[in-house]
Scaffold this motif. Structure first.
Motif, PDB file in Angstrom:
ATOM      1  N   ARG A  85      -1.499  30.751   7.641  1.00 62.09           N
ATOM      2  CA  ARG A  85      -0.330  30.908   7.281  1.00 62.09           C
ATOM      3  C   ARG A  85       0.689  32.286   8.250  1.00 62.09           C
ATOM      4  N   GLY A  86       2.308  31.720   8.315  1.00 62.81           N
ATOM      5  CA  GLY A  86       2.503  32.488   9.777  1.00 62.81           C
ATOM      6  C   GLY A  86       3.683  32.395   9.626  1.00 62.81           C
ATOM      7  N   SER A  87       4.644  33.218  10.329  1.00 62.74           N
ATOM      8  CA  SER A  87       6.504  33.154  10.568  1.00 62.74           C
ATOM      9  C   SER A  87       6.708  33.838  12.104  1.00 62.74           C
ATOM     10  N   LEU A  88       8.044  32.641  12.462  1.00 69.52           N
ATOM     11  CA  LEU A  88       8.497  33.017  13.490  1.00 69.52           C
ATOM     12  C   LEU A  88       9.851  33.316  13.248  1.00 69.52           C
ATOM     13  N   ALA A  89      10.221  34.815  14.093  1.00 73.17           N
ATOM     14  CA  ALA A  89      11.414  35.382  13.547  1.00 73.17           C
ATOM     15  C   ALA A  89      12.275  34.626  14.719  1.00 73.17           C
ATOM     16  N   LEU A  90      13.201  34.297  14.178  1.00 77.60           N
ATOM     17  CA  LEU A  90      14.390  33.698  14.909  1.00 77.60           C
ATOM     18  C   LEU A  90      15.819  34.690  14.917  1.00 77.60           C
ATOM     19  N   GLU A  91      16.554  33.928  15.747  1.00 78.08           N
ATOM     20  CA  GLU A  91      18.096  34.598  15.542  1.00 78.08           C
ATOM     21  C   GLU A  91      18.862  34.729  14.073  1.00 78.08           C
ATOM     22  N   ASN A  92      18.716  35.661  13.627  1.00 79.21           N
ATOM     23  CA  ASN A  92      19.023  35.998  12.632  1.00 79.21           C
ATOM     24  C   ASN A  92      19.168  35.262  11.272  1.00 79.21           C
ATOM     25  N   SER A  93      17.432  34.729  11.466  1.00 82.97           N
ATOM     26  CA  SER A  93      17.162  33.652  10.673  1.00 82.97           C
ATOM     27  C   SER A  93      15.029  34.029  10.823  1.00 82.97           C
ATOM     28  N   GLU A  94      14.482  32.935  10.105  1.00 78.40           N
ATOM     29  CA  GLU A  94      13.291  33.369   9.714  1.00 78.40           C
ATOM     30  C   GLU A  94      12.415  32.324   9.022  1.00 78.40           C
ATOM     31  N   PHE A  95      11.539  31.945  10.174  1.00 77.11           N
ATOM     32  CA  PHE A  95      11.083  30.544   9.646  1.00 77.11           C
ATOM     33  C   PHE A  95       8.955  31.052   9.490  1.00 77.11           C
ATOM     34  N   ALA A  96       9.096  30.590   8.002  1.00 77.46           N
ATOM     35  CA  ALA A  96       7.528  30.351   7.688  1.00 77.46           C
ATOM     36  C   ALA A  96       6.790  29.190   7.021  1.00 77.46           C
ATOM     37  N   TYR A  97       5.400  29.128   7.418  1.00 77.92           N
ATOM     38  CA  TYR A  97       4.843  28.694   7.497  1.00 77.92           C
ATOM     39  C   TYR A  97       3.640  27.925   7.196  1.00 77.92           C
ATOM     40  N   GLY A  98       2.819  27.639   5.855  1.00 77.04           N
ATOM     41  CA  GLY A  98       1.681  27.783   5.865  1.00 77.04           C
ATOM     42  C   GLY A  98       0.949  25.819   5.388  1.00 77.04           C
ATOM     43  N   LEU A  99      -1.052  26.288   6.061  1.00 77.29           N
ATOM     44  CA  LEU A  99      -1.538  24.753   5.769  1.00 77.29           C
ATOM     45  C   LEU A  99      -2.666  25.156   4.968  1.00 77.29           C
ATOM     46  N   ASN A 100      -3.376  24.505   4.115  1.00 77.71           N
ATOM     47  CA  ASN A 100      -4.597  25.033   3.478  1.00 77.71           C
ATOM     48  C   ASN A 100      -4.887  23.846   3.298  1.00 77.71           C
ATOM     49  N   ALA A 101      -6.062  24.024   3.066  1.00 76.56           N
ATOM     50  CA  ALA A 101      -7.576  23.074   2.395  1.00 76.56           C
ATOM     51  C   ALA A 101      -8.491  24.049   1.798  1.00 76.56           C
ATOM     52  N   SER A 102      -9.084  23.217   0.625  1.00 78.54           N
ATOM     53  CA  SER A 102     -10.059  23.735  -0.570  1.00 78.54           C
ATOM     54  C   SER A 102     -10.881  22.699  -0.383  1.00 78.54           C
ATOM     55  N   ALA A 103     -12.016  22.714  -1.267  1.00 79.64           N
ATOM     56  CA  ALA A 103     -13.134  21.868  -2.404  1.00 79.64           C
ATOM     57  C   ALA A 103     -13.945  22.382  -2.743  1.00 79.64           C
ATOM     58  N   ARG A 104     -14.266  22.184  -3.905  1.00 78.52           N
ATOM     59  CA  ARG A 104     -15.237  22.361  -4.543  1.00 78.52           C
ATOM     60  C   ARG A 104     -16.705  20.855  -4.713  1.00 78.52           C
ATOM     61  N   ARG A 105     -17.386  21.877  -4.835  1.00 73.16           N
ATOM     62  CA  ARG A 105     -18.315  20.341  -5.092  1.00 73.16           C
ATOM     63  C   ARG A 105     -19.480  21.050  -6.513  1.00 73.16           C
ATOM     64  N   LEU A 106     -19.729  20.198  -6.778  1.00 70.27           N
ATOM     65  CA  LEU A 106     -20.220  20.034  -8.808  1.00 70.27           C
ATOM     66  C   LEU A 106     -22.006  19.631  -8.409  1.00 70.27           C
ATOM     67  N   ALA A 107     -22.792  19.862  -8.415  1.00 72.39           N
ATOM     68  CA  ALA A 107     -24.581  19.813  -7.847  1.00 72.39           C
ATOM     69  C   ALA A 107     -24.431  18.084  -9.180  1.00 72.39           C
ATOM     70  N   ARG A 108     -24.245  18.389 -10.318  1.00 71.59           N
ATOM     71  CA  ARG A 108     -24.342  17.722 -11.489  1.00 71.59           C
ATOM     72  C   ARG A 108     -23.488  16.325 -12.021  1.00 71.59           C
ATOM     73  N   TYR A 109     -22.423  16.250 -11.257  1.00 69.63           N
ATOM     74  CA  TYR A 109     -21.371  15.688 -11.679  1.00 69.63           C
ATOM     75  C   TYR A 109     -20.683  15.508  -9.689  1.00 69.63           C
ATOM     76  N   ARG A 110     -20.846  14.777  -9.009  1.00 67.73           N
ATOM     77  CA  ARG A 110     -19.730  14.166  -7.916  1.00 67.73           C
ATOM     78  C   ARG A 110     -18.982  13.511  -8.459  1.00 67.73           C
ATOM     79  N   PHE A 111     -18.913  13.046  -8.985  1.00 65.85           N
ATOM     80  CA  PHE A 111     -17.283  12.107  -9.864  1.00 65.85           C
ATOM     81  C   PHE A 111     -16.623  13.407  -9.665  1.00 65.85           C
ATOM     82  N   ALA A 112     -17.347  14.451 -10.118  1.00 66.56           N
ATOM     83  CA  ALA A 112     -15.580  15.623 -10.338  1.00 66.56           C
ATOM     84  C   ALA A 112     -15.351  16.593  -9.410  1.00 66.56           C
ATOM     85  N   ASP A 113     -16.322  16.283  -7.742  1.00 69.88           N
ATOM     86  CA  ASP A 113     -15.208  17.350  -7.244  1.00 69.88           C
ATOM     87  C   ASP A 113     -13.880  17.261  -6.291  1.00 69.88           C
ATOM     88  N   GLU A 114     -14.005  18.665  -6.341  1.00 70.68           N
ATOM     89  CA  GLU A 114     -12.578  18.931  -6.135  1.00 70.68           C
ATOM     90  C   GLU A 114     -11.659  18.837  -4.375  1.00 70.68           C
TER      91      GLU A 114
END
Length: 388
Positions: free
Chosen positions: A57-86
């Motif tokens: 996540r980050g931000s850029l200060a511009l003249e009279n304005s501000e731009f913010a952004y975010g990139l995200n990734a996540s994963a969840r692995r289930l040992a017994r039911y792999r078809f339910a991984d997220e």
């Protein structure tokens, strides 16, 4: 296109030409644990799991304005039911600009791709699951104007959830659409001004949830809309107590709504925070509203939520957080009710350089009109998190 192209050019120009205006942070979290009910249903299938999250996540200060952004990734692995991984990956942005001394423009947007699995059929000796994918997108634009000693705000937001066909673990079963797509429009306007040492406001909100015509009856999901008017008051007291309360009425409409259903219902929202001795904070909340998206009913749900939480510092680095929430949902299309109670206890120890280790125990209990559909979920997780 010219406006967006100019905005992007300005953002990248500011980032390269004046790095001092840019700020960014990387957040991370990883850990694992055990859940006593993977699919949150009466099957009560348990499994260990591991998980990880990473975001920029980050931000850029511009003249009279501000731009913010975010990139995200996540994963969840289930040992017994792999078809339910997220797996999830997404991006979001925000842009604020002063159009004048008393006028501010706000733009927000985001998109996320999700992959996860669920249980289709569980019988002795036979377990059929499926994988599903969906894309969630949202965008909003708002204008805030300061005038007559207060602020007026108008926001238009549109969110969309597009679901792909389910892919079953049994190869003989064809790919099938199990859930409908939906688009939710939200138009909100209001005015807030100082009053009696705090702030008072009035809000008018219109929401409309749209379902593709070809998916309504086959998938038992129907469009609906609500109109809400409410008054709110909030105040921070000198001893650290904060209070916010909002009350009004909300009216729901749909061609599929039964004639015996009460279309006008109360809208309530209240939050209270009280600081206590020894770095302890007590919070209470209560709310009631009609939900049109992310629901189990085909049309909408009248949801009442009450919650309590307590956060306290046991030592300089060790903190304890306790939370309790009870939700009562009355369905609008079917004569059906659900009651959900969630309790969590979290111990957090702050490590060097701002990192933290947390141990969490959670319990969720669900009761439904159909008693056979009720279930319980117990979970235990250990996580490490931090930022740099």
């Amino acid at each position: 296109m010219g406006l967006f192209r100019g905005l992007l050019c300005a953002v990248f120009a500011a980032a390269f030409c004046n790095p001092a205006n840019a700020d960014s942070t990387i957040d991370y979290s990883f850990g694992g644990g055990w859940t006593g009910n993977v699919f949150k249903d009466p099957s009560a299938l348990s499994s260990p799991f591991t998980e990880g999250k990473l975001s920029l996540r980050g931000s850029l200060a511009l003249e009279n304005s501000e731009f913010a952004y975010g990139l995200n990734a996540s994963a969840r692995r289930l040992a017994r039911y792999r078809f339910a991984d997220e797996r999830r990956a997404g991006a979001e942005f925000g842009f604020d600009r002063d159009l004048g001394e008393a006028v501010k423009l706000t733009l927000r947007g985001g998109i996320e791709h999700r992959q996860e699995g669920d249980l289709f059929l569980a019988l002795p000796g036979l377990l059929i699951g499926y994988r599903k994918a969906e894309v969630a997108a949202a965008a909003s634009a708002g204008i805030t104007v300061e005038h007559a000693g207060g602020k007026s705000r108008l926001v238009a937001a549109l969110s969309s959830l597009q679901r792909a066909k389910a892919r079953f673990t049994l190869p003989a079963l064809p790919h099938t659409r199990l859930e409908a797509d939906n688009r939710l429009l939200d138009l909100t306007g209001g005015h807030i001004r100082p009053l009696f040492g705090g702030e008072a406001g009035i809000t008018l909100q219109y929401r409309a949830n749209r379902i593709p015509a070809g998916q309504q009856h086959p998938l038992d999901r129907f469009p609906a809309e609500t109109l809400r008017g409410s008054l709110a008051y909030g105040r921070a007291f000198g001893d650290g107590i904060t209070l916010m309360a909002e009350a009004g009425i909300v009216r729901v409409g749909s061609p599929e709504l039964g004639v015996s259903v009460d279309r006008t219902r109360p809208f309530l929202k209240a939050e209270l925070a009280i600081p206590l001795p020894r770095d302890t904070v007590f919070k209470a909340k209560f709310g009631r509203d009609i939900q049109l998206a992310d629901i189990d009913d085909p049309l909408g749900e009248d949801v009442r939520t009450a919650g309590l939480s307590l956060e306290t510092a046991l030592t300089e680095r060790l903190k304890l957080a306790l939370a309790y929430e009870h939700a009562r949902s009355d369905w609008l299309y079917y004569d059906y009710r659900t009651r959900t109670t969630a309790t969590t206890a979290t111990l957090t120890y702050t490590l060097a350089k701002g990192a933290a280790a947390a141990l969490e125990y959670s319990r969720l209990v669900r009761r439904e009109t159909d008693k056979a559909a009720g279930f319980r979920v117990d979970g235990l997780a250990m996580r490490f998190s931090g930022s740099f």
